[in-house]
Design a protein around this motif. Sequence first.
Motif, PDB file in Angstrom:
ATOM      1  N   GLY B 159      -2.754  -6.560 -25.024  1.00 14.22           N
ATOM      2  CA  GLY B 159      -2.771  -7.106 -26.376  1.00 14.22           C
ATOM      3  C   GLY B 159      -2.913  -6.028 -27.432  1.00 14.22           C
ATOM      4  N   GLU B 160      -3.794  -5.066 -27.148  1.00 20.74           N
ATOM      5  CA  GLU B 160      -4.002  -3.957 -28.095  1.00 20.74           C
ATOM      6  C   GLU B 160      -2.724  -3.154 -28.266  1.00 20.74           C
ATOM      7  N   ARG B 161      -2.021  -2.950 -27.141  1.00 18.21           N
ATOM      8  CA  ARG B 161      -0.779  -2.182 -27.222  1.00 18.21           C
ATOM      9  C   ARG B 161       0.265  -2.880 -28.065  1.00 18.21           C
ATOM     10  N   GLN B 162       0.394  -4.213 -27.868  1.00 16.82           N
ATOM     11  CA  GLN B 162       1.328  -4.981 -28.690  1.00 16.82           C
ATOM     12  C   GLN B 162       0.960  -4.831 -30.159  1.00 16.82           C
ATOM     13  N   SER B 163      -0.352  -4.888 -30.436  1.00 16.07           N
ATOM     14  CA  SER B 163      -0.808  -4.805 -31.821  1.00 16.07           C
ATOM     15  C   SER B 163      -0.441  -3.462 -32.428  1.00 16.07           C
ATOM     16  N   VAL B 164      -0.632  -2.387 -31.645  1.00 16.58           N
ATOM     17  CA  VAL B 164      -0.291  -1.055 -32.149  1.00 16.58           C
ATOM     18  C   VAL B 164       1.213  -0.982 -32.422  1.00 16.58           C
ATOM     19  N   ALA B 165       2.005  -1.552 -31.515  1.00 22.11           N
ATOM     20  CA  ALA B 165       3.458  -1.517 -31.690  1.00 22.11           C
ATOM     21  C   ALA B 165       3.872  -2.282 -32.947  1.00 22.11           C
ATOM     22  N   ILE B 166       3.210  -3.414 -33.201  1.00 17.07           N
ATOM     23  CA  ILE B 166       3.518  -4.194 -34.404  1.00 17.07           C
ATOM     24  C   ILE B 166       3.125  -3.404 -35.651  1.00 17.07           C
ATOM     25  N   ALA B 167       1.917  -2.818 -35.610  1.00 14.98           N
ATOM     26  CA  ALA B 167       1.452  -2.024 -36.756  1.00 14.98           C
ATOM     27  C   ALA B 167       2.408  -0.869 -37.028  1.00 14.98           C
ATOM     28  N   ARG B 168       2.911  -0.265 -35.955  1.00 19.19           N
ATOM     29  CA  ARG B 168       3.839   0.857 -36.115  1.00 19.19           C
ATOM     30  C   ARG B 168       5.113   0.406 -36.833  1.00 19.19           C
ATOM     31  N   SER B 184       3.934 -12.773 -23.266  1.00 20.22           N
ATOM     32  CA  SER B 184       4.258 -13.304 -21.937  1.00 20.22           C
ATOM     33  C   SER B 184       3.338 -12.794 -20.837  1.00 20.22           C
ATOM     34  N   ALA B 185       2.904 -11.506 -20.957  1.00 21.61           N
ATOM     35  CA  ALA B 185       2.106 -10.946 -19.856  1.00 21.61           C
ATOM     36  C   ALA B 185       0.612 -11.031 -20.141  1.00 21.61           C
ATOM     37  N   LEU B 186       0.249 -11.762 -21.197  1.00 24.05           N
ATOM     38  CA  LEU B 186      -1.149 -11.722 -21.644  1.00 24.05           C
ATOM     39  C   LEU B 186      -1.907 -13.001 -21.315  1.00 24.05           C
ATOM     40  N   GLY B 187      -3.214 -12.859 -21.192  1.00 27.20           N
ATOM     41  CA  GLY B 187      -4.081 -14.017 -21.041  1.00 27.20           C
ATOM     42  C   GLY B 187      -4.203 -14.753 -22.366  1.00 27.20           C
ATOM     43  N   VAL B 188      -4.868 -15.909 -22.330  1.00 29.42           N
ATOM     44  CA  VAL B 188      -4.951 -16.770 -23.512  1.00 29.42           C
ATOM     45  C   VAL B 188      -5.586 -16.037 -24.696  1.00 29.42           C
ATOM     46  N   LYS B 189      -6.690 -15.338 -24.441  1.00 30.20           N
ATOM     47  CA  LYS B 189      -7.430 -14.689 -25.516  1.00 30.20           C
ATOM     48  C   LYS B 189      -6.621 -13.552 -26.141  1.00 30.20           C
ATOM     49  N   GLN B 190      -6.038 -12.714 -25.247  1.00 30.91           N
ATOM     50  CA  GLN B 190      -5.222 -11.588 -25.700  1.00 30.91           C
ATOM     51  C   GLN B 190      -4.005 -12.071 -26.486  1.00 30.91           C
ATOM     52  N   ALA B 191      -3.385 -13.160 -26.006  1.00 29.98           N
ATOM     53  CA  ALA B 191      -2.221 -13.718 -26.696  1.00 29.98           C
ATOM     54  C   ALA B 191      -2.615 -14.151 -28.099  1.00 29.98           C
ATOM     55  N   GLY B 192      -3.807 -14.738 -28.214  1.00 32.15           N
ATOM     56  CA  GLY B 192      -4.306 -15.156 -29.529  1.00 32.15           C
ATOM     57  C   GLY B 192      -4.429 -13.975 -30.476  1.00 32.15           C
ATOM     58  N   VAL B 193      -4.925 -12.845 -29.952  1.00 39.71           N
ATOM     59  CA  VAL B 193      -5.089 -11.641 -30.761  1.00 39.71           C
ATOM     60  C   VAL B 193      -3.730 -11.187 -31.290  1.00 39.71           C
ATOM     61  N   VAL B 194      -2.737 -11.156 -30.402  1.00 40.67           N
ATOM     62  CA  VAL B 194      -1.400 -10.703 -30.806  1.00 40.67           C
ATOM     63  C   VAL B 194      -0.807 -11.641 -31.860  1.00 40.67           C
TER      64      VAL B 194
END
Lengths: 324, 269
Positions: B159-168, B184-194
């Motif tokens: 999730g953090e990686r997706q967030s960094v990619a979006i911020a970039r 798709s590859a994330l758990g419920v909580k991580q998906a929420g963060v993204v």
Amino acid sequence: MKPELGALIGAVAVFTFFAVQSEVFRSARGVANWLDPASTLGIMAVAVALLMIGGHFDLSAGVMVGTTALTVGIVAVEFRQNLWVAIAVALVVALAIGFSNGWLVTRTGLPSFIITLGTFLMLQGLNLGLTKLFTSTVTVGGIDDVPGYAAAEWVFASRLSVAGTEFRVAILWWVLFTALATWVLLRTRFGNWVFATGGDEVAARNVGVPARRTTITLFMTTAAAAWFVGVTLAVRLTSVQANTGIGQELIFIVAAVIGGCLLTGGFGSAIGASLGALIFGMTQLGIPYLRWDADWFYFFLGAMLLLAVLTNRLVRRYAEAAHR
Amino acid sequence: MSGVGGGATQSPPLLELRDVGKDYGSVIALDGISTTVRAGEVTCVLGDNGAGKSTLIKILSGVHRPDRGELLLDGRPVAFGAPRDALDAGIATVYQDLAMIPLMAIWRNFFLGAEPTRGWGPFRRFDAATARETTRRALAEMGIDLRDPDQPVGTLSGGERQSVAIARAVHFGARVLILDEPTSALGVKQAGVVLRYVAQARDRGVGVVLITHNPHHAYPVGDRFLLLNRGRSLGSFAKGEVDRDELTRLMAGGAELDQLTHELERPPS
């Protein structure tokens, strides 16, 4: 996480081990002696480390030292050219070989291991074949009788006196090249691209890194380093054997791996490779200083390599621990 | 002008697809696809495996040219010859594999391929201090709090990686942000963060294309839903025109799901 940390600890340990037991080893003269093999190996190890960080191997790096040294000798002695002309011709030859290695690897997508193994064998044959053709022997000699030798000797093979002890100039070049490579790796765009290309070439390309150009440049850098060491040997020894450099390619890789380079690319440092070369030099001369059988040298080197690879594996695990 | 979606009262959408189609040899990968992407809105592309989502991304990001139909940017037809063209037009794609190097520091990844430099000639160098500081700030602006921009990307969670990619992508001036299955590859909580960062990007005026096969992730954040099934459009709906259950039903193939439900029901005893 510093890649060279393991090699630094290793270097300190090896130095302490030999310095405590051998007075010659810790004397200024002894230091000058073991810095010498470390320097020529170190110049190559630094270039090979950059290439490994970029994700590739160059098995032709060792024999290329011989190719460039022989080119210098043949062009200067057999074709009666000024030594500097011969040195320039050798540089062109080296860069062409490096370009060809890089171009083939990037074009075909084949492992660099196999491409450069082909180059290695071809150059080994050419070195012998052409030397015999031009000199009817397996040696090129008389390089010191050629015009331009004095200046070339000053640049490549002079000795610098520090506090009454003579050090070979190659040591200075080694330090300079290590510093330059470190700066390029950590503080230039190209350095960032080297890490990225070796770490994940597809991802690097997706964000616009010219991965192909980076790879070819790295192969040419390795070739240029082989040229520098080849010229140093030719000028220093004034005669070159046709089998010079063969077998050294693995030692370069060993030094780079002891210095923290991952075999899979994307991680490592130039300082680490230099420390790997330093460990090599200290051990190579430390063992005879202790009056041990020289056979122990390779046993020791192998043990260092295994230890380094096991440490590097932990690094990789750490960095990929939280993968998803 | 057929006047799909747009009206005299509204500015043209950032990106518009009109009857777009693409063939691979004799296989029709995509046909008759129309939808719009507006600034500050999220357009979700929903479909099962093989529905044509990847082909659509490739057309939007300039990897492929459509064989039929039109792609309009700010109301004007465009043709991208290469991914670089799309990027220059402000269309950034965050792929599933993220295009990040696990062993490299976050700030090095953030500026990879677009490194800021200082100095001139042979002394031109990567301005590491600026890169590090800018990364920290750009992440903070998106509400992403990472311990240390020097840590390797490999140590981040998915999730953090997706967030960094979006911020970039947002930092480098993306007007349209295409996200390929970010959850798709994330758990419920991580998906929420993204999804929260997707909303962040939207609120900053970026037009987002969210590609997913999960209607539960798409519905809360989406403004418009394009449904794909085997390369054809099942319709492009605004949020008010469809509810979550309807979306799920359409995605699973509507009648097919009804049939399946019927088959799986316990026989009346």
